[in-house]
Design a protein around this motif. Structure first.
Motif, PDB file in Angstrom:
ATOM      1  N   TYR A 159       0.835  -1.206   0.000  1.00 45.07           N
ATOM      2  CA  TYR A 159       0.000   0.000   0.000  1.00 45.07           C
ATOM      3  C   TYR A 159       0.870   1.256   0.000  1.00 45.07           C
ATOM      4  O   TYR A 159       0.590   2.221  -0.721  1.00 45.07           O
ATOM      5  N   ARG A 160       1.895   1.253   0.815  1.00 46.41           N
ATOM      6  CA  ARG A 160       2.743   2.447   0.949  1.00 46.41           C
ATOM      7  C   ARG A 160       3.454   2.772  -0.359  1.00 46.41           C
ATOM      8  O   ARG A 160       3.430   3.915  -0.827  1.00 46.41           O
ATOM      9  N   ARG A 206     -14.931  -5.223   1.809  1.00 44.49           N
ATOM     10  CA  ARG A 206     -13.473  -5.371   1.870  1.00 44.49           C
ATOM     11  C   ARG A 206     -12.800  -4.508   0.809  1.00 44.49           C
ATOM     12  O   ARG A 206     -11.737  -3.932   1.035  1.00 44.49           O
ATOM     13  N   THR A 207     -13.421  -4.429  -0.373  1.00 45.69           N
ATOM     14  CA  THR A 207     -12.861  -3.590  -1.431  1.00 45.69           C
ATOM     15  C   THR A 207     -12.885  -2.121  -1.009  1.00 45.69           C
ATOM     16  O   THR A 207     -11.925  -1.380  -1.259  1.00 45.69           O
ATOM     17  N   ARG A 208     -13.974  -1.705  -0.375  1.00 45.67           N
ATOM     18  CA  ARG A 208     -14.043  -0.325   0.119  1.00 45.67           C
ATOM     19  C   ARG A 208     -12.897  -0.058   1.101  1.00 45.67           C
ATOM     20  O   ARG A 208     -12.246   1.000   1.048  1.00 45.67           O
ATOM     21  N   GLU A 209     -12.617  -1.010   1.992  1.00 46.15           N
ATOM     22  CA  GLU A 209     -11.523  -0.845   2.950  1.00 46.15           C
ATOM     23  C   GLU A 209     -10.188  -0.675   2.229  1.00 46.15           C
ATOM     24  O   GLU A 209      -9.364   0.168   2.616  1.00 46.15           O
ATOM     25  N   GLN A 210      -9.958  -1.480   1.187  1.00 42.42           N
ATOM     26  CA  GLN A 210      -8.701  -1.376   0.460  1.00 42.42           C
ATOM     27  C   GLN A 210      -8.576  -0.033  -0.255  1.00 42.42           C
ATOM     28  O   GLN A 210      -7.509   0.577  -0.254  1.00 42.42           O
ATOM     29  N   ILE A 211      -9.673   0.429  -0.855  1.00 40.71           N
ATOM     30  CA  ILE A 211      -9.630   1.718  -1.539  1.00 40.71           C
ATOM     31  C   ILE A 211      -9.334   2.831  -0.545  1.00 40.71           C
ATOM     32  O   ILE A 211      -8.507   3.722  -0.809  1.00 40.71           O
ATOM     33  N   GLU A 212      -9.969   2.785   0.615  1.00 40.35           N
ATOM     34  CA  GLU A 212      -9.710   3.802   1.632  1.00 40.35           C
ATOM     35  C   GLU A 212      -8.256   3.761   2.082  1.00 40.35           C
ATOM     36  O   GLU A 212      -7.636   4.820   2.313  1.00 40.35           O
ATOM     37  N   ARG A 213      -7.689   2.564   2.178  1.00 44.97           N
ATOM     38  CA  ARG A 213      -6.280   2.451   2.581  1.00 44.97           C
ATOM     39  C   ARG A 213      -5.369   3.054   1.515  1.00 44.97           C
ATOM     40  O   ARG A 213      -4.427   3.799   1.826  1.00 44.97           O
ATOM     41  N   VAL A 214      -5.632   2.743   0.246  1.00 43.94           N
ATOM     42  CA  VAL A 214      -4.816   3.301  -0.831  1.00 43.94           C
ATOM     43  C   VAL A 214      -4.917   4.823  -0.837  1.00 43.94           C
ATOM     44  O   VAL A 214      -3.909   5.530  -0.957  1.00 43.94           O
ATOM     45  N   HIS A 215      -6.114   5.355  -0.670  1.00 40.41           N
ATOM     46  CA  HIS A 215      -6.293   6.809  -0.667  1.00 40.41           C
ATOM     47  C   HIS A 215      -5.577   7.447   0.514  1.00 40.41           C
ATOM     48  O   HIS A 215      -4.976   8.530   0.384  1.00 40.41           O
TER      49      HIS A 215
END
Length: 382
Positions: free
Chosen positions: A183-184, A202-211
């Protein structure tokens, strides 16, 4: 906003469900497969990388000369070349293709697969190396003057590319991974961040992490999001689920015939990479999510790469994909189990429905924006 579709380019028809019926290296099949994508609405095709597979840059060059109307995504592992050489290879391919190249950088999540080509770094070291590698490639593409570089992994002086990418463009860089290091690095360096198809929450969580990681790196806007699925489509929902269970039976039969394995690149149990671990954890918690997401195929393959299925009619699958679009997914990767026929069917029956749904969303957003505009007073008469 536009939605893009990514398919696969490969030199034989082998998949998790069937042994190849073509030659191991069949250029005719490669061209038919890419042509099928180009003729049926796909945006680009992926030339994947594996230690034992054909060299993907050479395949991309071959396709660039023979199929002029589709974009090319080249998978590349930083351990196999020096970044200055890679920047030159990518720029040359971009020139040959008339500006159709994108590059997907693979850090590598399996130590054993990496060691097959002499890579002995730890996972965190590999991510640090990938970040430095991408930075060198970007600078080589952009710099008109010779430059020096002295980093922890690469050290050189006075390098400049005479051949830049086509017409001054910068090829799109994509990147994937589900670990903290992934992610970093990806959020800081990539134009597109790739995740495997997971349930919507789970996809929403990943998108929020990337953002969040992109914001921490000072990136505005953040990378676009790419999500990958295995579509299993039929004219009715009942037929689609019957087809899905036949697919699963064929995966299990192939695995049994091969002594419990499917690929030298990926173990069925205890995968090292975080993405596969996530897929297996999701499969252990449930077989079906959001009506059409099916995890049985991921469980059967050990979470090997793109392995969660979307099962249903073209309308069912299109509506599922539009739900991911609404989350922020802008690139959809889809690969069936019959590579050629499924690419044709997905292109004919699903892609138009998704694009229609995106166009409707764009029209509503434009109308809402117009409605919010302040009224302009009439100018006074002279």
């Amino acid at each position: 906003m536009p939605v893009e579709f990514l398919g696969i380019a490969t030199t034989n028809d082998q998949s998790e469900t069937s042994a190849r019926s073509t030659r191991p290296f069949d250029l005719g099949y490669l061209e038919r497969l890419v042509r099928a994508h180009a003729d049926n609405g796909w945006t680009r095709v992926l030339f994947a990388y594996g230690s034992s597979g054909p060299e993907p840059a050479a395949l991309a060059a071959h396709v660039a000369a023979r199929v002029p109307d589709i974009e090319l995504l080249l998978a590349h592992r930083p351990n196999v070349s020096y970044p200055t050489y890679a920047a030159k290879t990518f720029a040359t391919l971009d020139q040959l293709s008339g500006g159709r190249l994108s590059v997907h950088f693979i850090t590598g999540g399996n130590d054993h697969e990496q060691r097959r080509e002499g890579d002995t770094l730890t996972k965190d070291e590999r991510y640090a190396r990938t970040q430095e590698y991408i930075q060198v490639v970007k600078q080589a593409w952009a710099s008109d003057e010779p430059f020096d570089h002295h980093g922890p992994f690469y050290d050189f002086d006075d390098f400049v590319l005479d051949t830049k990418p086509f017409e001054g463009r910068t090829p799109t860089i994509s990147f994937g991974g589900s670990s903290d290091a992934a992610y970093r690095v990806g959020a800081a360096e990539a134009d597109i961040y790739a995740v495997w198809g997971e349930p919507l929450d789970r996809t929403r969580e990943q998108i929020e992490r990337v953002h969040a990681e992109a914001a921490a790196a000072g990136r505005t806007p953040p990378p676009r999001i790419h999500a990958a699925f295995r579509p299993i489509v039929a004219p009715t929902t009942e037929l689609a689920w019957e087809k899905a269970h036949r697919v699963l039976d064929r995966i299990e039969a192939r695995k049994a015939a091969a002594g419990g394995t499917l690929s030298r690149r990926h173990p069925i149990t205890s995968p090292e990479n975080a993405g596969s671990q996530r897929l297996l954890a999701i499969a252990a918690a449930g077989e079906r999510y959001d009506d059409v997401l099916w995890t049985a195929t991921a469980k059967a393959t050990g979470g090997a790469g793109n392995s969660n299925a979307l099962v249903g009619t073209p309308e069912d699958v299109a509506q599922a994909l539009l739900a991911y679009y609404d989350l922020g997914v802008r690139v959809i990767s889809a690969r069936g189990y019959d590579l050629l026929d499924d690419a044709i069917d997905f292109g004919r029956y699903v892609i138009p429905l998704v694009r229609e749904g995106v166009a409707e969303r764009d029209a509503r957003a434009a109308a809402a924006a117009r409605a919010d505009e302040p009224a302009v007073a009439d100018e006074p008469a002279a």
